[in-house]
Design a protein around this motif. Structure first.
Motif, PDB file in Angstrom:
ATOM      1  N   LEU A  72       0.833  -1.201   0.000  1.00  0.00           N
ATOM      2  CA  LEU A  72       0.000   0.000   0.000  1.00  0.00           C
ATOM      3  C   LEU A  72       0.871   1.255   0.000  1.00  0.00           C
ATOM      4  N   ALA A  73       1.869   1.291   0.873  1.00  0.00           N
ATOM      5  CA  ALA A  73       2.782   2.442   0.925  1.00  0.00           C
ATOM      6  C   ALA A  73       3.558   2.576  -0.378  1.00  0.00           C
ATOM      7  N   HIS A  74       3.985   1.451  -0.917  1.00  0.00           N
ATOM      8  CA  HIS A  74       4.739   1.442  -2.178  1.00  0.00           C
ATOM      9  C   HIS A  74       3.874   2.000  -3.313  1.00  0.00           C
ATOM     10  N   ALA A  75       2.613   1.564  -3.368  1.00  0.00           N
ATOM     11  CA  ALA A  75       1.696   2.044  -4.411  1.00  0.00           C
ATOM     12  C   ALA A  75       1.439   3.541  -4.265  1.00  0.00           C
ATOM     13  N   ALA A  76       1.283   4.000  -3.025  1.00  0.00           N
ATOM     14  CA  ALA A  76       1.049   5.432  -2.779  1.00  0.00           C
ATOM     15  C   ALA A  76       2.236   6.268  -3.252  1.00  0.00           C
ATOM     16  N   LEU A  77       3.438   5.779  -3.037  1.00  0.00           N
ATOM     17  CA  LEU A  77       4.643   6.481  -3.500  1.00  0.00           C
ATOM     18  C   LEU A  77       4.697   6.512  -5.026  1.00  0.00           C
ATOM     19  N   ASN A  78       4.327   5.411  -5.663  1.00  0.00           N
ATOM     20  CA  ASN A  78       4.328   5.363  -7.132  1.00  0.00           C
ATOM     21  C   ASN A  78       3.318   6.336  -7.738  1.00  0.00           C
ATOM     22  N   VAL A  79       2.130   6.391  -7.145  1.00  0.00           N
ATOM     23  CA  VAL A  79       1.098   7.322  -7.616  1.00  0.00           C
ATOM     24  C   VAL A  79       1.584   8.765  -7.464  1.00  0.00           C
ATOM     25  N   THR A  80       2.226   9.042  -6.340  1.00  0.00           N
ATOM     26  CA  THR A  80       2.731  10.392  -6.075  1.00  0.00           C
ATOM     27  C   THR A  80       3.841  10.765  -7.044  1.00  0.00           C
ATOM     28  N   LEU A  81       4.739   9.838  -7.292  1.00  0.00           N
ATOM     29  CA  LEU A  81       5.830  10.093  -8.231  1.00  0.00           C
ATOM     30  C   LEU A  81       5.295  10.394  -9.621  1.00  0.00           C
ATOM     31  N   SER A  82       4.322   9.615 -10.074  1.00  0.00           N
ATOM     32  CA  SER A  82       3.730   9.827 -11.385  1.00  0.00           C
ATOM     33  C   SER A  82       3.099  11.214 -11.489  1.00  0.00           C
ATOM     34  N   ALA A  83       2.390  11.622 -10.443  1.00  0.00           N
ATOM     35  CA  ALA A  83       1.750  12.942 -10.432  1.00  0.00           C
ATOM     36  C   ALA A  83       2.791  14.055 -10.415  1.00  0.00           C
ATOM     37  N   ALA A  84       3.874  13.867  -9.665  1.00  0.00           N
ATOM     38  CA  ALA A  84       4.928  14.881  -9.595  1.00  0.00           C
ATOM     39  C   ALA A  84       5.624  15.051 -10.943  1.00  0.00           C
ATOM     40  N   LYS A  85       5.857  13.933 -11.632  1.00  0.00           N
ATOM     41  CA  LYS A  85       6.473  14.001 -12.960  1.00  0.00           C
ATOM     42  C   LYS A  85       5.574  14.762 -13.935  1.00  0.00           C
ATOM     43  N   SER A  86       4.293  14.439 -13.934  1.00  0.00           N
ATOM     44  CA  SER A  86       3.348  15.102 -14.833  1.00  0.00           C
ATOM     45  C   SER A  86       3.271  16.593 -14.550  1.00  0.00           C
ATOM     46  N   SER A  87       3.248  16.958 -13.276  1.00  0.00           N
ATOM     47  CA  SER A  87       3.145  18.366 -12.911  1.00  0.00           C
ATOM     48  C   SER A  87       4.411  19.143 -13.264  1.00  0.00           C
ATOM     49  N   SER A  88       5.564  18.515 -13.124  1.00  0.00           N
ATOM     50  CA  SER A  88       6.806  19.208 -13.476  1.00  0.00           C
ATOM     51  C   SER A  88       6.838  19.515 -14.976  1.00  0.00           C
ATOM     52  N   ILE A  89       6.306  18.609 -15.782  1.00  0.00           N
ATOM     53  CA  ILE A  89       6.230  18.828 -17.236  1.00  0.00           C
ATOM     54  C   ILE A  89       5.254  19.965 -17.549  1.00  0.00           C
ATOM     55  N   ARG A  90       4.098  19.947 -16.873  1.00  0.00           N
ATOM     56  CA  ARG A  90       3.108  21.002 -17.101  1.00  0.00           C
ATOM     57  C   ARG A  90       3.639  22.366 -16.671  1.00  0.00           C
ATOM     58  N   MET A  91       4.360  22.376 -15.547  1.00  0.00           N
ATOM     59  CA  MET A  91       4.918  23.641 -15.050  1.00  0.00           C
ATOM     60  C   MET A  91       5.983  24.166 -16.001  1.00  0.00           C
ATOM     61  N   ALA A  92       6.783  23.286 -16.565  1.00  0.00           N
ATOM     62  CA  ALA A  92       7.818  23.710 -17.523  1.00  0.00           C
ATOM     63  C   ALA A  92       7.168  24.330 -18.756  1.00  0.00           C
ATOM     64  N   ARG A  93       6.056  23.732 -19.212  1.00  0.00           N
ATOM     65  CA  ARG A  93       5.341  24.299 -20.357  1.00  0.00           C
ATOM     66  C   ARG A  93       4.715  25.638 -19.998  1.00  0.00           C
ATOM     67  N   LEU A  94       4.155  25.715 -18.792  1.00  0.00           N
ATOM     68  CA  LEU A  94       3.515  26.941 -18.335  1.00  0.00           C
ATOM     69  C   LEU A  94       4.509  28.087 -18.234  1.00  0.00           C
ATOM     70  N   SER A  95       5.748  27.764 -17.898  1.00  0.00           N
ATOM     71  CA  SER A  95       6.783  28.802 -17.759  1.00  0.00           C
ATOM     72  C   SER A  95       7.117  29.458 -19.097  1.00  0.00           C
ATOM     73  N   GLN A  96       6.732  28.806 -20.190  1.00  0.00           N
ATOM     74  CA  GLN A  96       6.996  29.352 -21.524  1.00  0.00           C
ATOM     75  C   GLN A  96       5.796  30.114 -22.097  1.00  0.00           C
ATOM     76  N   SER A  97       4.772  30.290 -21.274  1.00  0.00           N
ATOM     77  CA  SER A  97       3.582  31.006 -21.728  1.00  0.00           C
ATOM     78  C   SER A  97       3.893  32.480 -21.975  1.00  0.00           C
ATOM     79  N   HIS A  98       3.196  33.065 -22.916  1.00  0.00           N
ATOM     80  CA  HIS A  98       3.368  34.488 -23.203  1.00  0.00           C
ATOM     81  C   HIS A  98       2.661  35.316 -22.129  1.00  0.00           C
ATOM     82  N   GLY A  99       3.190  36.497 -21.893  1.00  0.00           N
ATOM     83  CA  GLY A  99       2.542  37.429 -20.977  1.00  0.00           C
ATOM     84  C   GLY A  99       2.953  37.299 -19.533  1.00  0.00           C
ATOM     85  N   LEU A 100       3.874  36.411 -19.218  1.00  0.00           N
ATOM     86  CA  LEU A 100       4.344  36.286 -17.841  1.00  0.00           C
ATOM     87  C   LEU A 100       5.359  37.377 -17.531  1.00  0.00           C
ATOM     88  N   SER A 101       5.286  37.876 -16.317  1.00  0.00           N
ATOM     89  CA  SER A 101       6.274  38.873 -15.898  1.00  0.00           C
ATOM     90  C   SER A 101       7.594  38.169 -15.606  1.00  0.00           C
TER      91      SER A 101
END
Length: 201
Positions: A72-101
């Motif tokens: 159960l703990a192992h699965a929870a860590l895997n789910v969290t890792l997957s979400a963190a990877k996805s969010s880091s990719i989304r954040m990297a794309r978001l950082s390239q958005s136009h109009g940011l200060s």
């Protein structure tokens, strides 16, 4: 002929009795159904800070987790890792958005760095969880708890970078939408790791 007919009758009767007894045993056997595994996950998740998210993120893996606190703990860590990877990719794309200060761009880059660190720490914790056992249990579980706690701190630091009046509200909302869920998943994973550790103590 009469004897042969009697033997056939006897064999048929024995066969029917065997299959009837077998069926009765199967009916009386206590089911180890998926419902039992779901209940284990629900009960375990009730001790986390975000039980609904915990159950929703792990219930689909009930058949592989079964009633194992370690799995159960192992699965929870895997789910969290997957979400963190996805969010880091989304954040990297978001950082390239136009109009940011410039400040928002810098905060985005800093956040991506924090998330990369969190991904690394969660990856290390998963690797150690897969190797845990024996006389080194205490040391290994302490390492896992330290890494997951560090990942939680990194995620919080990312979110803190967007506090302040000079930040665009839509940008802050977009970031919080990514970070809050990861932080909650990480918190739940840490709680399940701690629960597993306490059972071994």
């Amino acid at each position: 002929m009469a004897l042969t007919g009697f033997l056939k009758f006897l064999l048929i009767a024995l066969a029917i009795n065997f299959f009837t007894s077998s069926a009765a045993r199967n009916l009386n056997r206590k089911p180890t159904s998926n419902a039992n595994y779901q209940e284990f996950i629900r009960k375990s998740c009730s001790a986390t800070t975000y039980p609904r998210l915990c159950l929703g993120s792990l219930s689909s893996q009930a058949s592989s987790i079964q009633t194992s606190p370690k799995l159960l703990a192992h699965a929870a860590l895997n789910v969290t890792l997957s979400a963190a990877k996805s969010s880091s990719i989304r954040m990297a794309r978001l950082s390239q958005s136009h109009g940011l200060s410039p400040r928002e761009v810098q905060a985005m880059h800093d956040c991506v760095e924090e998330l990369i660190d969190a991904v690394d720490e969660l990856g290390k914790s998963i690797g150690e969880m897969g190797q845990i056992g024996g006389s080194n249990f205490g040391l290994t579980i302490n390492d896992i708890q330290t890494w997951v706690s560090a990942a939680l701190t990194d995620e919080s630091t990312c979110a803190d970078g967007f506090d302040g009046k000079n930040m665009n509200e839509s940008v802050k909302t977009a970031v919080r939408g990514q970070i809050v869920k990861i932080s909650q998943l990480t918190s739940n994973a840490l709680a399940l790791v701690n629960s597993y550790a306490s059972l071994q103590g």
